[in-house]
Design an enzyme around this catalytic site. Structure first.
Site, PDB file in Angstrom:
ATOM      1  N   ASP A   1      63.321  -7.931  -7.846  1.00 25.97           N
ATOM      2  CA  ASP A   1      62.101  -8.224  -8.587  1.00 25.97           C
ATOM      3  C   ASP A   1      61.131  -7.056  -8.483  1.00 25.97           C
ATOM      4  OD1 ASP A   1      61.069 -10.192 -10.171  1.00 25.97           O
ATOM      5  OD2 ASP A   1      60.586 -11.568  -8.539  1.00 25.97           O
TER       6      ASP A   1
ATOM      7  N   LYS B   1      64.170  -6.996 -12.302  1.00 26.17           N
ATOM      8  CA  LYS B   1      63.553  -8.029 -13.145  1.00 26.17           C
ATOM      9  C   LYS B   1      62.054  -7.781 -13.162  1.00 26.17           C
ATOM     10  CE  LYS B   1      62.757 -12.452 -11.679  1.00 26.17           C
ATOM     11  NZ  LYS B   1      61.291 -12.527 -11.898  1.00 26.17           N
TER      12      LYS B   1
ATOM     13  N   GLU C   1      60.528 -19.399 -17.253  1.00 23.50           N
ATOM     14  CA  GLU C   1      59.979 -20.244 -16.184  1.00 23.50           C
ATOM     15  C   GLU C   1      58.909 -21.195 -16.715  1.00 23.50           C
ATOM     16  OE1 GLU C   1      58.862 -18.196 -12.583  1.00 23.50           O
ATOM     17  OE2 GLU C   1      57.907 -19.995 -11.756  1.00 23.50           O
TER      18      GLU C   1
HETATM   19  O1  KIV Z   1      60.388 -14.468  -7.477  1.00 20.20           O
HETATM   20  C1  KIV Z   1      61.265 -15.283  -7.772  1.00 20.20           C
HETATM   21  O2  KIV Z   1      61.919 -15.879  -6.910  1.00 20.20           O
HETATM   22  C2  KIV Z   1      61.516 -15.526  -9.186  1.00 20.20           C
HETATM   23  C3  KIV Z   1      62.439 -16.634  -9.550  1.00 20.20           C
HETATM   24  C4  KIV Z   1      61.910 -17.949  -9.160  1.00 20.20           C
HETATM   25  C5  KIV Z   1      62.838 -16.582 -10.973  1.00 20.20           C
HETATM   26  O3  KIV Z   1      60.987 -14.836 -10.000  1.00 20.20           O
END
Ligand code: KIV
Length: 284
Positions: free
Chosen positions: A94, A123, A192
């Site tokens: 992320d 992501k 989400e």
């Molecule tokens: O940070 C995270 O865990 C997420 C997921 C819940 C999609 O972005």
């Protein structure tokens, strides 16, 4: 003693083309979060297709009220641990709040996640406004997963963690966002916190797989935070979480049993102790 397991049959990694193909051919993609080696090993053994080191680690690992303080160094640190465990699952990192503020910053930080964190893709949260950032990262050969709908990094602007897309105009905007991300080169998109029919409409509107969290059953896959579906997180309990175990309670019970046995002297028993083998020294 606690190192990676030894000689095991090679397992083929899940790849970006594999995930793209699942849109048409199925089965739905099962994605989970993980933040450490031991948990990642178990989730991989359990057959998860994708593992995300999410910035949710701010809340479930660091105990913060939201994800905003998480840094790119945090994601790199946890990525290193998780990447050592995965034999099959595809690993996504992320991009935390402010780590993709411009296309240049986004590319530099996405590069760090790949080079230093052992990730296979990144992501990032946002819609049309981050399309240029996505384009820049993708043009460097780094696969990007989008994230639309409820964006936890905009918690203050949203006024809390609230379901998005309830009004028709908002739903239409989120669909446009998903299309913009697809055009920019995203290979999949997390949706989400939107009504199930909005999740379904987004999924129909794009050719890349969608992965839902609180976005209904029509997405091409689902994602949950590991501590949520394992029943370990004691904080928020969102409606969309199904708890497949109650490991939190089991951990509390096991800890109580251990504490009692230490206090009573029942642990360690002889079988948990090393015997002393006396070696007689031969003296002339
Ligand atoms: O940070 C995270 O865990 C997420 C997921 C819940 C999609 O972005």
């Amino acid at each position: 003693m606690y190192g990676p397991k030894g000689a095991e049959a090679p397992v083929r990694k899940v790849t970006v083309p594999d995930l793209r193909a699942r849109k048409a051919a199925g089965p739905p993609i099962a994605m989970v979060t993980a933040y450490d080696y031991t948990m990642a090993l178990l989730l991989d053994e359990g057959g998860a297709d994708v593992v995300l080191v999410g910035d949710s680690l701010g809340m479930v690992v660091q105990g913060l009220p939201n994800t905003l303080p998480v840094t790119i160094d945090d994601i790199v640190y946890h990525g290193r641990a998780v990447s050592r465990a995965l034999r099959r699952a595809h690993l996504v990192g992320d991009m935390p709040f402010m780590s993709f503020s411009t296309p240049e910053v986004a590319l530099a930080n996405a590069g760090r996640l790949i080079k230093e964190g052992g990730f296979e893709a990144v992501k990032l949260e946002g819609g049309a406004e981050v399309a240029e950032h996505v384009r820049r990262i993708v043009s460097a050969g780094i696969p990007v997963m989008g994230h639309v709908g409820l964006l936890p990094q905009t918690v203050h602007a949203m006024g809390g963690f609230k379901v998005q897309g309830k009004r028709e105009s908002d739903a239409d905007r989120i669909i446009r966002d998903a299309r913009a991300l697809e055009d920019a080169g995203c290979y999949s998109i997390v949706i989400e916190g939107v009504p199930a029919d909005v999740g379904a409409r987004i999924t129909e509107s794009v050719a890349v797989p969608t992965i839902g969290i609180g976005a209904g059953a029509e997405c091409d896959g689902q994602v949950l935070v590991c501590y949520d579906f394992l029943g370990m997180f004691r904080g928020m309990r969102p409606k969309f979480v199904k708890r497949y175990a109650e490991l939190g309670d089991q951990i509390v019970h096991a800890t109580r049993a251990y504490v009692e046995e230490v206090r009573s002297g029942a642990f360690p028993a002889p079988e948990h102790s090393f015997g002393i083998k006396v070696v007689e020294s031969k003296t002339a």
